[in-house]
Design a protein around this motif. Structure first.
Motif, mmCIF file in Angstrom:
data_model
loop_
_atom_site.group_PDB
_atom_site.id
_atom_site.type_symbol
_atom_site.label_atom_id
_atom_site.label_comp_id
_atom_site.label_asym_id
_atom_site.label_seq_id
_atom_site.Cartn_x
_atom_site.Cartn_y
_atom_site.Cartn_z
ATOM 1 N N ASP A 235 0.819 -1.210 0.000
ATOM 2 C CA ASP A 235 0.000 0.000 0.000
ATOM 3 C C ASP A 235 0.858 1.269 0.000
ATOM 4 O O ASP A 235 0.344 2.367 -0.229
ATOM 5 N N PHE A 236 2.148 1.109 0.254
ATOM 6 C CA PHE A 236 3.079 2.242 0.249
ATOM 7 C C PHE A 236 4.014 2.124 -0.954
ATOM 8 O O PHE A 236 4.457 1.021 -1.296
ATOM 9 N N GLN A 237 4.299 3.232 -1.565
ATOM 10 C CA GLN A 237 5.300 3.243 -2.620
ATOM 11 C C GLN A 237 6.697 3.126 -2.011
ATOM 12 O O GLN A 237 6.929 3.502 -0.863
ATOM 13 N N VAL A 238 7.611 2.595 -2.795
ATOM 14 C CA VAL A 238 9.000 2.539 -2.346
ATOM 15 C C VAL A 238 9.518 3.969 -2.189
ATOM 16 O O VAL A 238 9.377 4.786 -3.104
ATOM 17 N N PRO A 239 10.071 4.309 -1.026
ATOM 18 C CA PRO A 239 10.534 5.691 -0.810
ATOM 19 C C PRO A 239 11.596 6.117 -1.817
ATOM 20 O O PRO A 239 12.446 5.328 -2.224
ATOM 21 N N HIS A 240 11.510 7.374 -2.195
ATOM 22 C CA HIS A 240 12.501 7.995 -3.066
ATOM 23 C C HIS A 240 12.996 9.282 -2.415
ATOM 24 O O HIS A 240 12.347 9.827 -1.514
ATOM 25 N N ALA A 241 14.132 9.754 -2.879
ATOM 26 C CA ALA A 241 14.749 10.930 -2.277
ATOM 27 C C ALA A 241 13.877 12.174 -2.376
ATOM 28 O O ALA A 241 14.001 13.094 -1.566
ATOM 29 N N LYS A 242 12.971 12.208 -3.358
ATOM 30 C CA LYS A 242 12.109 13.377 -3.529
ATOM 31 C C LYS A 242 10.860 13.328 -2.650
ATOM 32 O O LYS A 242 10.123 14.304 -2.571
ATOM 33 N N ASP A 243 10.600 12.194 -2.010
ATOM 34 C CA ASP A 243 9.457 12.103 -1.100
ATOM 35 C C ASP A 243 9.718 12.967 0.130
ATOM 36 O O ASP A 243 10.796 12.875 0.734
ATOM 37 N N ASP A 244 8.746 13.761 0.512
ATOM 38 C CA ASP A 244 8.946 14.697 1.613
ATOM 39 C C ASP A 244 9.314 13.977 2.910
ATOM 40 O O ASP A 244 10.181 14.447 3.665
ATOM 41 N N THR B 295 16.624 11.334 4.612
ATOM 42 C CA THR B 295 17.134 10.006 4.960
ATOM 43 C C THR B 295 18.054 9.445 3.875
ATOM 44 O O THR B 295 17.706 9.452 2.700
ATOM 45 N N PRO B 296 19.223 8.923 4.248
ATOM 46 C CA PRO B 296 20.127 8.310 3.259
ATOM 47 C C PRO B 296 19.624 6.915 2.874
ATOM 48 O O PRO B 296 19.997 5.897 3.471
ATOM 49 N N LEU B 297 18.790 6.829 1.858
ATOM 50 C CA LEU B 297 18.100 5.595 1.506
ATOM 51 C C LEU B 297 19.064 4.462 1.148
ATOM 52 O O LEU B 297 18.787 3.288 1.410
ATOM 53 N N ARG B 298 20.185 4.798 0.559
ATOM 54 C CA ARG B 298 21.132 3.763 0.130
ATOM 55 C C ARG B 298 21.794 3.057 1.305
ATOM 56 O O ARG B 298 22.426 2.008 1.117
ATOM 57 N N ARG B 299 21.654 3.602 2.466
ATOM 58 C CA ARG B 299 22.308 3.020 3.648
ATOM 59 C C ARG B 299 21.330 2.261 4.543
ATOM 60 O O ARG B 299 21.690 1.860 5.651
#
Length: 401
Positions: free
Chosen positions: A35-44, A49-53
């Protein structure tokens, strides 16, 4: 999805992110990861958050999962009941459901939750200690924890995260009418630790919650606390401290949702950061992000609230983002305000100390100690105060000021 609350509450209908005219309190919730999209850097909600880590805790690519290792010490009290309950138990979810993909993923990857119940009218003279161990280096674990105080119970709960690996969890605190909960959450991970957490605090009629949060360990630690009230007279105070070194990222993303009249909240978080100055391109930053949302709905007359975040930059190579938000939908309140600061040492304090013969480096150390004392001194248990003071001293022993 509509969450039906008690008759004293308004009906709150969460909506999808991006829907027009939504409030911070109407954030979308779901127990289903898809139900949630995969977070991206442009998501508020994830822009800092450093997603790659995150080692796949947010997008489903996490490594092999292991069971959560949790230990509960009730100090021998018969008034505390410890058990595990199935994920579909009606006692779960009363304080709130996952508000992001990482928390929903943690929910779906667990079949049970740890349940700690303090019985009605019990007044504990010793703290309940909950220790959550990481799954180990390069491993991943998930967990669900529910702490409940029944009517007029009083307890101190100490939750300590430690060890290595990546961990994601959902934590609920249900505080009954007239109950008093003091909870201390200590993020004491080893340097490879990654922790993503959703926590929900449900405050009953005339109940009191004192929530203390401390982050010193870990590579990436992201905490998302959410406070909600069920009846008038609720009093919630959230205080926190964090000390980020080079290569560490700490984020706190709070929401206090005032939907009931005559309730109170107070938020105070303090953080210090030290990077690796003078290493240019190979330097590692110390990063923190604090987002504090307070919502006062139209029916929440008589609300009294204030939030503040202070950040002390000790060296170059450090960055702190501080975003306080206050949304007021009624003018019939006792008071509301917010403040945030990010800066170096106070010139007047430095002048005062140095004018009395204290060397510059020692003066800076004194200022840092005093900076954190405002939060630490409010913790009711001396042993925990001393432990946090020792952590501050340990951090300062490696600081080049």
């Amino acid at each position: 999805m509509t969450t039906q609350l008690k008759e004293t509450e308004p009906q709150i209908t969460p909506v999808k992110a991006g829907t027009g005219h939504q409030t911070k309190g109407d954030r979308f919730t779901s127990y289903k990861t898809d139900d949630f999209q995969v977070p991206h850097a442009k998501d508020d909600d994830w822009r800092f958050t450093p997603l790659r880590r995150l080692r796949g805790l947010h997008d489903g690519s996490a490594a092999e999962r292991t069971a959560t290792r949790i230990t509960v010490d009730t100090a021998g009290s018969d008034a505390v009941q410890v058990s595990t309950i199935d994920r579909d138990d009606a006692r779960l979810g009363r304080a709130g459901a996952p508000v992001d993909r990482a928390a929903a993923q943690a929910w779906e990857n667990t079949s049970q939750a740890d349940y700690v119940l303090v019985k009605k009218d019990a007044v504990l003279d010793k703290p309940v200690s909950i220790t959550i161990d990481g799954p180990g280096e390069d491993a991943v674990s998930y967990g669900n924890l529910l702490v409940e105080l029944e009517t007029h119970a009083e307890a101190v709960v100490y939750i300590r995260y430690q060890g290595s690996g990546a961990h994601s969890d959902n934590v609920e605190f249900v505080v009954g009418d007239g109950a008093k909960l003091t909870v201390v959450v200590f993020e004491d991970w080893k340097r490879d630790g990654v922790h993503l957490s959703n926590s929900h605090i449900l405050v009953g009629r005339d109940a009191t919650v004192r929530h203390y949060y401390a982050a010193f360990g870990g590579e990436v630690v992201r905490a998302v606390p959410h406070v909600r009230y069920t009846a008038p007279g609720g009093d919630a105070e959230l205080l926190g401290l964090y000390f980020a070194d080079a290569g560490q990222y700490f984020e706190q993303r709070l929401l206090v949702d005032h939907s009931i009249k005559n309730c109170r909240s107070n938020v105070l978080y303090k953080g210090a950061l030290q990077g690796e100055p003078g290493k240019q391109a190979r330097s590692r930053e110390a990063r923190t992000a604090w987002i504090g949302d307070v919502l006062i709905r139209p029916e929440a007359t008589g609300t009294d609230t204030y939030e503040k975040n202070n950040n002390l930059i000790l060296t170059t190579g450090a960055r702190a983002d501080s975003v306080p938000n206050l949304e007021i939908q009624t003018g019939e309140i006792v008071g509301a305000g917010h403040a945030a600061t990010v800066g170096r040492f106070d010139d007047e304090q430095m002048f005062y100390l140095q004018s009395r013969g204290i060397p510059q480096a020692q003066a800076k150390m004194l200022i840092v100690r005093g900076f954190f004392t405002d939060v630490i001194k409010r913790i009711p248990l001396q042993s925990i105060r001393e432990e946090l003071e020792a952590k501050v001293e340990e951090e300062l022993s490696t600081t080049v000021l």
